[in-house]
Design a protein around this motif. Structure first.
Motif, PDB file in Angstrom:
ATOM      1  N   ARG A   2       0.839  -1.195   0.000  1.00  0.00           N
ATOM      2  CA  ARG A   2       0.000   0.000   0.000  1.00  0.00           C
ATOM      3  C   ARG A   2       0.873   1.244   0.000  1.00  0.00           C
ATOM      4  O   ARG A   2       1.751   1.399   0.830  1.00  0.00           O
ATOM      5  CB  ARG A   2      -0.908   0.011   1.215  1.00  0.00           C
ATOM      6  CG  ARG A   2      -1.946  -1.077   1.173  1.00  0.00           C
ATOM      7  CD  ARG A   2      -2.766  -1.080   2.410  1.00  0.00           C
ATOM      8  NE  ARG A   2      -3.439   0.209   2.552  1.00  0.00           N
ATOM      9  CZ  ARG A   2      -4.599   0.378   3.138  1.00  0.00           C
ATOM     10  NH1 ARG A   2      -5.220  -0.647   3.640  1.00  0.00           N
ATOM     11  NH2 ARG A   2      -5.144   1.555   3.243  1.00  0.00           N
ATOM     12  N   ALA A   8      -8.493   4.443   2.750  1.00  0.00           N
ATOM     13  CA  ALA A   8      -9.348   3.256   2.762  1.00  0.00           C
ATOM     14  C   ALA A   8     -10.374   3.372   1.650  1.00  0.00           C
ATOM     15  O   ALA A   8     -10.946   4.432   1.422  1.00  0.00           O
ATOM     16  CB  ALA A   8     -10.053   3.121   4.105  1.00  0.00           C
ATOM     17  N   VAL A  10     -13.836   1.489   0.564  1.00  0.00           N
ATOM     18  CA  VAL A  10     -14.845   0.561   1.058  1.00  0.00           C
ATOM     19  C   VAL A  10     -16.074   0.658   0.164  1.00  0.00           C
ATOM     20  O   VAL A  10     -16.551   1.753  -0.120  1.00  0.00           O
ATOM     21  CB  VAL A  10     -15.242   0.891   2.514  1.00  0.00           C
ATOM     22  CG1 VAL A  10     -16.311  -0.052   3.013  1.00  0.00           C
ATOM     23  CG2 VAL A  10     -14.033   0.879   3.424  1.00  0.00           C
ATOM     24  N   ILE A  46     -15.045   0.885   8.009  1.00  0.00           N
ATOM     25  CA  ILE A  46     -13.796   1.592   7.708  1.00  0.00           C
ATOM     26  C   ILE A  46     -12.738   1.258   8.747  1.00  0.00           C
ATOM     27  O   ILE A  46     -11.582   0.974   8.410  1.00  0.00           O
ATOM     28  CB  ILE A  46     -14.037   3.109   7.626  1.00  0.00           C
ATOM     29  CG1 ILE A  46     -14.885   3.433   6.391  1.00  0.00           C
ATOM     30  CG2 ILE A  46     -12.718   3.876   7.606  1.00  0.00           C
ATOM     31  CD1 ILE A  46     -15.397   4.851   6.348  1.00  0.00           C
ATOM     32  N   ARG A  49     -11.107  -1.982   8.349  1.00  0.00           N
ATOM     33  CA  ARG A  49     -10.490  -2.089   7.017  1.00  0.00           C
ATOM     34  C   ARG A  49     -11.218  -3.104   6.134  1.00  0.00           C
ATOM     35  O   ARG A  49     -10.605  -3.829   5.361  1.00  0.00           O
ATOM     36  CB  ARG A  49      -9.010  -2.434   7.113  1.00  0.00           C
ATOM     37  CG  ARG A  49      -8.206  -1.418   7.858  1.00  0.00           C
ATOM     38  CD  ARG A  49      -7.254  -0.763   6.907  1.00  0.00           C
ATOM     39  NE  ARG A  49      -6.406   0.195   7.616  1.00  0.00           N
ATOM     40  CZ  ARG A  49      -6.313   1.453   7.246  1.00  0.00           C
ATOM     41  NH1 ARG A  49      -6.989   1.893   6.231  1.00  0.00           N
ATOM     42  NH2 ARG A  49      -5.527   2.270   7.902  1.00  0.00           N
TER      43      ARG A  49
END
Length: 86
Positions: A2, A8, A10, A46, A49
């Motif tokens: 990453r 994030a 989602v 969130i 993750r």
């Protein structure tokens, strides 16, 4: 790896959330959840993750199962449910 560990992404699949906009609807909206419940579910997803989250669970499970049926069955079932106004 990453490149932005704080970012994030989602995918959220909400059912009907009670808002001033949905309050104007004149049709039935089964399994509606409050905006607070939706916000808590989004934040929880969130924070853990998660990649995707479907809510409310029962409603989204019903829709996902419905999608597995042949299209003609889907239409027939939806017509029946609409007639029952659930």
């Amino acid at each position: 790896a990453r490149t932005h560990p704080q970012a994030a992404l989602v995918a959220l699949h909400p059912g009907t959330v009670a808002t001033p906009l949905t309050a104007k609807n004149t049709f039935a909206m089964p399994m509606q959840i409050s905006a607070e419940q939706a916000a808590q579910a989004i934040l929880a997803t969130i924070n853990r993750r998660g990649a995707a989250f479907y809510f409310p669970l029962v409603f989204s499970a019903m829709l996902r199962l419905l999608a597995l049926l042949p299209l003609s069955w889907q239409r027939s079932l939806c017509k029946r449910l609409k007639q029952q106004d659930i």
